[in-house]
Scaffold this motif. Structure first.
Motif, short mmCIF file in Angstrom:
data_model
loop_
_atom_site.label_atom_id
_atom_site.label_comp_id
_atom_site.label_asym_id
_atom_site.label_seq_id
_atom_site.Cartn_x
_atom_site.Cartn_y
_atom_site.Cartn_z
N ASP A 46 45.84 45.56 30.56
CA ASP A 46 46.21 44.48 31.46
C ASP A 46 45.57 44.72 32.83
O ASP A 46 45.54 45.86 33.32
N LEU A 47 45.07 43.65 33.43
CA LEU A 47 44.43 43.75 34.74
C LEU A 47 45.36 43.31 35.87
O LEU A 47 45.14 43.68 37.02
N PHE A 48 46.36 42.50 35.53
CA PHE A 48 47.27 41.98 36.54
C PHE A 48 48.73 42.19 36.10
O PHE A 48 49.05 42.11 34.91
N LEU A 49 49.56 42.45 37.10
CA LEU A 49 51.01 42.42 36.91
C LEU A 49 51.46 41.02 37.28
O LEU A 49 51.30 40.60 38.43
N ARG A 50 52.00 40.30 36.31
CA ARG A 50 52.35 38.89 36.53
C ARG A 50 53.86 38.77 36.69
O ARG A 50 54.61 39.11 35.78
N ALA A 51 54.26 38.30 37.86
CA ALA A 51 55.67 37.98 38.10
C ALA A 51 55.70 36.63 38.81
O ALA A 51 54.72 36.24 39.46
N ARG A 52 56.78 35.93 38.68
CA ARG A 52 56.86 34.58 39.26
C ARG A 52 56.55 34.64 40.76
O ARG A 52 57.24 35.30 41.54
N GLY A 53 55.49 33.94 41.12
CA GLY A 53 55.10 33.88 42.54
C GLY A 53 54.46 35.14 43.07
O GLY A 53 54.23 35.27 44.26
N ASN A 54 54.14 36.08 42.18
CA ASN A 54 53.56 37.33 42.66
C ASN A 54 52.57 37.87 41.64
O ASN A 54 52.93 38.14 40.50
N ILE A 55 51.32 38.02 42.06
CA ILE A 55 50.27 38.58 41.21
C ILE A 55 49.77 39.85 41.88
O ILE A 55 49.40 39.84 43.06
N ALA A 56 49.74 40.95 41.15
CA ALA A 56 49.24 42.22 41.68
C ALA A 56 48.31 42.87 40.67
O ALA A 56 48.42 42.62 39.46
N LEU A 57 47.39 43.67 41.16
CA LEU A 57 46.47 44.39 40.28
C LEU A 57 47.16 45.60 39.66
O LEU A 57 47.91 46.31 40.32
N THR A 58 46.89 45.82 38.38
CA THR A 58 47.30 47.06 37.74
C THR A 58 46.31 48.15 38.15
O THR A 58 45.31 47.90 38.82
N ASP A 59 46.57 49.39 37.71
CA ASP A 59 45.62 50.47 37.98
C ASP A 59 44.26 50.14 37.37
O ASP A 59 43.20 50.43 37.97
N ALA A 60 44.27 49.55 36.17
CA ALA A 60 43.00 49.17 35.53
C ALA A 60 42.29 48.10 36.35
O ALA A 60 41.06 48.13 36.50
N GLY A 61 43.06 47.16 36.87
CA GLY A 61 42.47 46.12 37.69
C GLY A 61 41.88 46.68 38.97
O GLY A 61 40.79 46.27 39.40
N GLU A 62 42.58 47.62 39.60
CA GLU A 62 42.07 48.26 40.82
C GLU A 62 40.75 48.98 40.53
O GLU A 62 39.82 48.98 41.35
N ALA A 63 40.66 49.63 39.37
CA ALA A 63 39.44 50.35 39.01
C ALA A 63 38.28 49.39 38.74
O ALA A 63 37.13 49.66 39.08
N LEU A 64 38.60 48.24 38.13
CA LEU A 64 37.54 47.29 37.76
C LEU A 64 37.01 46.51 38.96
O LEU A 64 35.82 46.16 38.98
N LEU A 65 37.85 46.24 39.97
CA LEU A 65 37.47 45.32 41.03
C LEU A 65 36.17 45.70 41.75
O LEU A 65 35.26 44.86 41.85
N PRO A 66 36.01 46.93 42.26
CA PRO A 66 34.74 47.24 42.94
C PRO A 66 33.53 47.18 42.01
O PRO A 66 32.44 46.78 42.42
N LEU A 67 33.73 47.56 40.74
CA LEU A 67 32.63 47.49 39.77
C LEU A 67 32.25 46.04 39.49
O LEU A 67 31.06 45.70 39.41
N ALA A 68 33.25 45.17 39.36
CA ALA A 68 32.97 43.76 39.09
C ALA A 68 32.23 43.12 40.25
O ALA A 68 31.28 42.35 40.06
N ARG A 69 32.66 43.44 41.47
CA ARG A 69 31.97 42.89 42.65
C ARG A 69 30.51 43.33 42.67
O ARG A 69 29.62 42.54 43.00
N ARG A 70 30.27 44.58 42.35
CA ARG A 70 28.91 45.09 42.38
C ARG A 70 28.05 44.46 41.28
O ARG A 70 26.89 44.10 41.51
N ILE A 71 28.62 44.31 40.07
CA ILE A 71 27.89 43.67 38.97
C ILE A 71 27.52 42.24 39.35
O ILE A 71 26.38 41.78 39.14
N LEU A 72 28.47 41.50 39.93
CA LEU A 72 28.20 40.11 40.33
C LEU A 72 27.15 40.05 41.43
O LEU A 72 26.28 39.17 41.43
#
Length: 294
Positions: A46-72
């Motif tokens: 899972d990349l996001f923790l989904r709660a009503r009205g609140n979206i947060a990154l999981t540890d996996a999401g935090e790890a992927l974010l800088p790599l995704a930005r660089r790939i793009l």
């Protein structure tokens, strides 16, 4: 894994909202959600923790974010590189530089580049060397003019020394001359003088403060926190004096008294930097050549 999925993921990570992210990337929200779920299935996390009205990154999401930005960013660079192959008639160069270099070194070089390649867009980002190094590393800039030594060593960057520039003292012609009126002043002569100082994170601030401390005193600030234009304006108004690059003083000398620093003086080394793992696009390489040959 598809670039589109990474684009959607970054949009959600930055907005922390699926509907707003869908608006940013111009896609229906259900389609965006489906692609995010497909990406999570492929990655097995899972990349996001989904709660009503609140979206947060999981540890996996935090790890992927800088790599995704660089790939793009790399994919975007690749698209522009292909476009630029048509005799440099189209394309862009993303150049970072400190504000003082935008004032002193760049205008003549950029004018010559624009005259030769009018179809190439020049995107300039001003910032301190620390910020520019970070932007280079994440693929947001093609080239950057930075002050050496870099704030932190970065093996992922290649730097080529461009010039070594003298610093001078500027003051208002209506104010008393620094150093008792001598033709050249020492850093020690600035003790007790009111200085107009750049904001924190500005390379010239760190250099000036370090030089004053090496001379045995703490600088006295009349005003602090400005960018180059503001600092020069405050000096013209008689609020104090400032230490600036000679090129800036030469270009902005109207309404300023320029006093050189006595030997050994103060200097700064300017370098041209780019990422080591990715060659700059063709248009950026041409600008690089013109800067090195100026």
């Amino acid at each position: 894994m598809q670039l589109q999925q990474l684009q959607y993921f970054v949009a959600v990570a930055e907005t922390r909202h699926f509907t707003r992210a869908a608006e940013v990337v111009h896609v229906a929200q259900p389609s965006l959600s489906q692609q995010i779920k497909a990406l999570e299935r492929e990655l097995g996390a899972d990349l996001f923790l989904r709660a009503r009205g609140n979206i947060a990154l999981t540890d996996a999401g935090e790890a992927l974010l800088p790599l995704a930005r660089r790939i793009l960013a790399d994919a975007d660079t690749a698209r522009h590189e292909v476009l630029e192959l048509v005799q440099l008639r189209r394309g862009r160069v993303r150049l970072g530089a400190t504000p003082s270099l935008c004032t002193g070194l760049l205008p003549d070089v950029l004018r010559a580049f624009h005259d030769r390649y009018p179809g190439i867009r020049l995107l300039i980002e001003e910032g301190g060397s620390h910020d520019l190094v970070r932007e280079l590393a994440r693929g947001a800039l093609d080239l950057a003019l930075v002050v050496l030594p870099l704030p932190t060593a970065s093996p992922s960057l290649t730097t080529v020394e461009l010039l070594r520039e003298d610093l001078v003292v500027v003051s208002s012609p209506e104010s008393p001359r620094p150093g008792g009126g001598r033709r050249a002043v020492r850093v020690a002569d600035l003790e007790g003088e009111r200085l107009v100082m750049f904001r924190h994170g500005y390379d010239l601030r760190e250099l000036t403060v370090a030089a004053c401390r090496s001379a045995g005193f703490e600088p006295d600030f009349a005003v602090e926190g400005g960018e180059m234009d503001a600092v020069l304006g405050f000096v013209r108004a008689g609020l104090g004096m400032a230490v600036v690059p000679r090129m800036v003083a030469a270009r902005s000398g109207r309404g300023l008294r320029v006093t050189p620093l006595a030997r050994p003086g103060l200097h700064r080394t300017i370098a041209l930097a780019h990422r080591s793992d990715v060659a700059p696009p063709r248009a950026a390489r041409e600008l690089q050549r013109m800067l090195l040959e100026r």
